[in-house]
Design an enzyme around this catalytic site. Structure first.
Site, PDB file in Angstrom:
ATOM      1  N   TYR A 143       0.709  -1.538   0.336  1.00  0.00           N
ATOM      2  CA  TYR A 143      -0.323  -0.183   0.095  1.00  0.00           C
ATOM      3  C   TYR A 143       0.711   1.664   0.385  1.00  0.00           C
ATOM      4  O   TYR A 143       0.252   2.590  -0.581  1.00  0.00           O
ATOM      5  CB  TYR A 143      -0.949   0.244   1.285  1.00  0.00           C
ATOM      6  CG  TYR A 143      -2.301  -0.646   0.644  1.00  0.00           C
ATOM      7  CD1 TYR A 143      -2.021  -1.992   0.221  1.00  0.00           C
ATOM      8  CD2 TYR A 143      -3.351   0.078   1.552  1.00  0.00           C
ATOM      9  CE1 TYR A 143      -3.356  -2.821   0.423  1.00  0.00           C
ATOM     10  CE2 TYR A 143      -4.680  -0.547   1.419  1.00  0.00           C
ATOM     11  CZ  TYR A 143      -4.465  -1.560   1.163  1.00  0.00           C
ATOM     12  OH  TYR A 143      -5.660  -2.718   0.600  1.00  0.00           O
ATOM     13  N   LYS A 189       2.975 -15.338   1.357  1.00  0.00           N
ATOM     14  CA  LYS A 189       3.317 -15.972   0.923  1.00  0.00           C
ATOM     15  C   LYS A 189       4.660 -16.418   0.328  1.00  0.00           C
ATOM     16  O   LYS A 189       5.279 -15.596  -0.726  1.00  0.00           O
ATOM     17  CB  LYS A 189       2.266 -15.260  -0.712  1.00  0.00           C
ATOM     18  CG  LYS A 189       2.741 -15.955  -2.106  1.00  0.00           C
ATOM     19  CD  LYS A 189       1.550 -17.444  -1.978  1.00  0.00           C
ATOM     20  CE  LYS A 189       1.536 -17.549  -3.302  1.00  0.00           C
ATOM     21  NZ  LYS A 189       0.383 -18.677  -3.482  1.00  0.00           N
ATOM     22  N   ASP A 221      -2.900 -17.463  -0.095  1.00  0.00           N
ATOM     23  CA  ASP A 221      -4.644 -18.303  -1.412  1.00  0.00           C
ATOM     24  C   ASP A 221      -4.841 -19.814  -0.279  1.00  0.00           C
ATOM     25  O   ASP A 221      -6.040 -19.720  -0.149  1.00  0.00           O
ATOM     26  CB  ASP A 221      -3.193 -19.149  -2.322  1.00  0.00           C
ATOM     27  CG  ASP A 221      -2.701 -19.687  -2.141  1.00  0.00           C
ATOM     28  OD1 ASP A 221      -1.595 -19.787  -1.080  1.00  0.00           O
ATOM     29  OD2 ASP A 221      -1.769 -20.401  -3.624  1.00  0.00           O
ATOM     30  N   ASP A 245      -6.860  -6.924   4.673  1.00  0.00           N
ATOM     31  CA  ASP A 245      -7.788  -6.628   3.866  1.00  0.00           C
ATOM     32  C   ASP A 245      -8.834  -7.564   3.096  1.00  0.00           C
ATOM     33  O   ASP A 245      -9.773  -7.214   3.158  1.00  0.00           O
ATOM     34  CB  ASP A 245      -6.855  -5.593   2.859  1.00  0.00           C
ATOM     35  CG  ASP A 245      -8.039  -4.651   1.701  1.00  0.00           C
ATOM     36  OD1 ASP A 245      -9.496  -4.374   2.204  1.00  0.00           O
ATOM     37  OD2 ASP A 245      -8.159  -4.453   0.882  1.00  0.00           O
ATOM     38  N   ASP A 249     -12.129  -9.191   4.717  1.00  0.00           N
ATOM     39  CA  ASP A 249     -12.966  -9.382   3.904  1.00  0.00           C
ATOM     40  C   ASP A 249     -13.956 -11.256   3.352  1.00  0.00           C
ATOM     41  O   ASP A 249     -15.532 -11.016   4.122  1.00  0.00           O
ATOM     42  CB  ASP A 249     -13.333  -8.865   2.492  1.00  0.00           C
ATOM     43  CG  ASP A 249     -13.592  -7.102   2.288  1.00  0.00           C
ATOM     44  OD1 ASP A 249     -13.131  -6.427   3.372  1.00  0.00           O
ATOM     45  OD2 ASP A 249     -13.571  -6.642   0.998  1.00  0.00           O
TER      46      ASP A 249
HETATM   47  C1  IPM Z   1     -10.245  -0.839   4.525  1.00  0.00           C
HETATM   48  C2  IPM Z   1     -10.442  -0.279   3.470  1.00  0.00           C
HETATM   49  C3  IPM Z   1      -9.463   0.182   2.602  1.00  0.00           C
HETATM   50  C4  IPM Z   1      -8.368  -0.349   2.440  1.00  0.00           C
HETATM   51  C5  IPM Z   1      -9.252   1.403   1.089  1.00  0.00           C
HETATM   52  C6  IPM Z   1     -10.474   2.061   1.425  1.00  0.00           C
HETATM   53  C7  IPM Z   1      -8.643   2.429   1.443  1.00  0.00           C
HETATM   54  O1  IPM Z   1     -10.977  -1.597   1.868  1.00  0.00           O
HETATM   55  O2  IPM Z   1     -10.274  -0.375   5.077  1.00  0.00           O
HETATM   56  O3  IPM Z   1     -10.302  -2.221   4.062  1.00  0.00           O
HETATM   57  O4  IPM Z   1      -7.691  -0.825   1.277  1.00  0.00           O
HETATM   58  O5  IPM Z   1      -7.547  -0.539   3.535  1.00  0.00           O
HETATM   59 MN    MN Z   2     -10.801  -3.667   2.624  1.00  0.00          MN
END
Ligand code: IPM
Ligand code: MN
Length: 357
Positions: A143, A189, A221, A245, A249
């Site tokens: 990032y 990885k 993975d 990240d 999710d």
């Molecule tokens: C998160 C979001 C952020 C990230 C974005 C909005 C920059 O997806 O907080 O998970 O990638 O960290």
């Molecule tokens: Mn995110």
């Protein structure tokens, strides 16, 4: 005497304002019963900041939140700002804020509430009892790595970690594991990337100081697959910025909805608390967003930045009670809702339970 705290509030874009308002409602509800007082200060970030000031993270926001006890944040971004230059995008504001605040440790708990085991697309027996803490490194990795460039014929980013960066996040991971089930899985990885082998070596080193913690390593993975296959094998997942990240999710869907998962970003300075979901422009302004992730983020703020454990517990219990009483927002409501609640109703129900002693 009451403990008085100054909270920097960044509502942001999309559903940001709606969900932050509900978190504030719940904070105020516990404040009265716990003898706390909160002084909220509003700051701009994201698309709204671009529209008002030309930049996603104005200097006043950075200077202002640095003086606060903690920052409560909603969400940023939306199609309106998708075509602006990368460094002026709403997301760049959030990344710059994380960097400015030195919040290198991002804690993302993925808990499956018993009441919601049927809300997920996965089988209830796989989910019941899942309690995972994703510890995501937040201010390094790909990032932020330099160089990064985009040209007509090629583009690149750099995944870089320094020894110091890995050491400090690994320590956070092990400390958290010590307070939980003492199992830590470091995700990387290392079969492909030098930076991951480096990460793994340093995690091994730190592990020597935590002999009670059972350490394992997993490729990212495989980890994504294992999270869906048998999530209960995980206690703490320690990982870098981009893998965290993605995995957080994925982990959120174990709980039934990304609208449930809070996060805490802590480190060197003022802590930043935000839901892991985004600004959901498609449902913004309709009053149907799930405020639970933001309310649970406010509870994490009480716990980690303000040391108000009792108030934090009250909020967490109030969320559980609202769910066990059958209240659901639309994202988790389809299967067994007593009533599908609007954002405001869900906030009020949780605030009401949180205020009861
Ligand atoms: C998160 C979001 C952020 C990230 C974005 C909005 C920059 O997806 O907080 O998970 O990638 O960290
Ligand atoms: Mn995110």
């Amino acid at each position: 005497m009451s403990n008085c705290y100054t909270i920097g509030v960044i509502r942001g874009d999309g559903i940001g304002a709606e969900i932050v308002d509900e978190a504030i409602k719940v904070l105020d509800a516990v404040a009265s019963s716990e003898n706390l007082s909160f002084n909220y200060k509003d700051y701009l970030m994201g698309g709204v900041a671009i529209d008002e000031t030309g930049v996603p993270l104005p200097a006043e926001t950075v200077d202002g939140v640095k003086l606060c006890d903690a920052i409560l944040f909603g969400a940023i971004g939306g199609p309106k700002w998708d075509s602006v230059e990368r460094h002026l995008r709403p997301e760049s504001g959030l990344l710059a804020l994380r960097k400015e605040m030195g919040t290198f440790a991002n804690l993302r708990p993925a808990i499956v509430y018993d009441e919601l085991v049927n809300a997920s697309t996965l089988k209830p027996e796989i989910l019941k009892g899942v309690d995972i803490m994703v510890v995501r490194e937040l201010t390094g990795g790909i990032y932020f790595g330099q160089p990064r460039e985009q040209h007509a014929d090629r583009a690149f980013n750099t995944m870089i970690y320094t020894r110091e960066e890995v050491l400090r996040i690994a320590k956070v991971g092990f400390e958290i594991a010590m307070k939980r089930d003492k199992r830590l899985c470091s995700v990387d990885k290392a079969n492909v990337l030098e930076v991951s082998q480096f990460w793994r070596d340093i995690v091994e080193e730190v592990a020597k100081d935590y002999p009670e913690v059972a350490l394992s390593h997993m490729y990212v993975d495989n980890a994504a697959m294992q999270l869906i296959r048998e999530p209960k094998q995980f206690d703490v997942i320690l990982t870098g910025n981009i893998f965290g990240d993605i995995l957080s999710d994925a982990a959120s869907m174990l709980s039934g909805s990304i609208g449930l998962l809070p996060s805490a970003s802590t480190g060197e300075g003022v802590g930043l608390y935000e839901p892991i979901h985004g600004s959901a422009p498609d449902i913004a302004g309709q009053g149907i967003a799930n405020p639970i992730a933001t309310i649970a983020s406010a509870a994490m703020m009480l716990r980690y930045s303000l040391g108000e454990t009792k108030a934090a517990d009250k909020i967490d219990n109030a969320i559980k009670k609202a769910l066990s009483e059958g209240y659901r927002t639309g994202d988790i409501g389809a299967f067994d809702a007593k009533e599908v609640c609007a954002t405001e109703e869900m906030g009020s129900i949780i605030a009401n339970y949180a205020s009861q002693v």
